[in-house]
Design a protein around this motif. Structure first.
Motif, PDB file in Angstrom:
ATOM      1  N   THR A 113       0.831  -1.213   0.000  1.00 10.49           N
ATOM      2  CA  THR A 113       0.000   0.000   0.000  1.00 10.49           C
ATOM      3  C   THR A 113       0.860   1.254   0.000  1.00 10.49           C
ATOM      4  O   THR A 113       0.567   2.229  -0.710  1.00 10.49           O
ATOM      5  N   LYS A 116       2.807   1.763  -3.504  1.00  7.44           N
ATOM      6  CA  LYS A 116       2.032   2.173  -4.691  1.00  7.44           C
ATOM      7  C   LYS A 116       2.167   3.664  -4.999  1.00  7.44           C
ATOM      8  O   LYS A 116       2.550   4.043  -6.105  1.00  7.44           O
ATOM      9  N   GLY A 133      -1.002  -5.947  -4.482  1.00 11.86           N
ATOM     10  CA  GLY A 133      -1.360  -6.329  -3.120  1.00 11.86           C
ATOM     11  C   GLY A 133      -2.014  -7.699  -3.057  1.00 11.86           C
ATOM     12  O   GLY A 133      -1.806  -8.456  -2.099  1.00 11.86           O
TER      13      GLY A 133
END
Length: 215
Positions: A113, A116, A133
């Motif tokens: 997360t 990204k 993910g």
């Protein structure tokens, strides 16, 4: 509870410490290298250009298979899988591994997360894609299953390492295929997610063991 955690078998079996440490170091290097290679990238080049057209778009009935696999990485599906695996660990008295099931997946998902927006790679012009993910989560769960089996079966280093890496590769390939086939990720996004899990889960298990030993 403290006594239960302190006396429970190690989350990271001795047979897997060295192999998974070396794998984690290599995986970390791959994650970083791919992140640099695809920094702020939105183009289809290299391996992605060679592989993606043969996988996407996927047609029925394989599209339905891909959607089922993808569900395992969605919030509801992942919670179900994590809860089931944690419950199994508790039932077989692998309390530390139950903790790693939750924390290991949480750390893995947190890594993907955070990366990204840092890497900023996009697919379809707007969706952040690197690393995957879903692929990371599937790989993390496979690794944790390998920790359980290695502990319960008393496997040595060669067998335990082969089992851990074998399960991780299968899970990563299956989820990675689903994500690419559905157009959610590039192939190298899936590779990045796979490597993120290889780095995060052993590290989390090692930390849990160190903390538990000091309780």
């Amino acid at each position: 509870m403290r006594q239960l955690v302190r006396t429970a078998p190690a989350a990271l079996p001795a047979a897997l410490r060295a192999p998974l440490a070396m794998t984690a170091a290599l995986a970390t290097a791959v994650v970083v290298a791919l992140g640099i290679l695809h920094f702020r990238d939105a183009s289809l080049t290299g391996i992605d250009a060679a592989v993606l057209p043969s996988l996407y778009p996927v047609q029925p009935p394989w599209r339905y298979v891909a959607l089922v696999v993808d569900f395992g990485g969605e919030p509801v599906g992942s919670v179900i899988l994590i809860a089931l695996l944690s419950a199994v660990c508790w039932l077989v008295r692998l309390v530390r591994t139950a903790v790693v099931t939750v924390l290991g997946v949480a750390v893995t998902v947190a890594v993907t997360t955070v990366l990204k927006p840092v890497v900023g790679r996009t697919i379809h012009g707007e969706f952040l894609s690197y690393p995957s993910g879903h692929t990371a989560l599937a790989t993390a769960l496979a690794l944790i299953i390998a920790l359980v089996l290695t502990q319960r079966l008393g496997l040595g280093r060669p067998a335990g390492a082969a089992l851990a890496l074998g399960l991780a590769v299968v899970a990563g390939l299956v989820m990675g295929w689903a994500e690419v086939a559905l157009g959610a990720h590039y192939p190298t996004d899936a590779l990045g997610g796979f490597c993120a899990a290889l780095a995060a889960v052993p590290a989390t298990a090692w930390v849990v063991d160190r903390v538990a030993d000091r309780l």
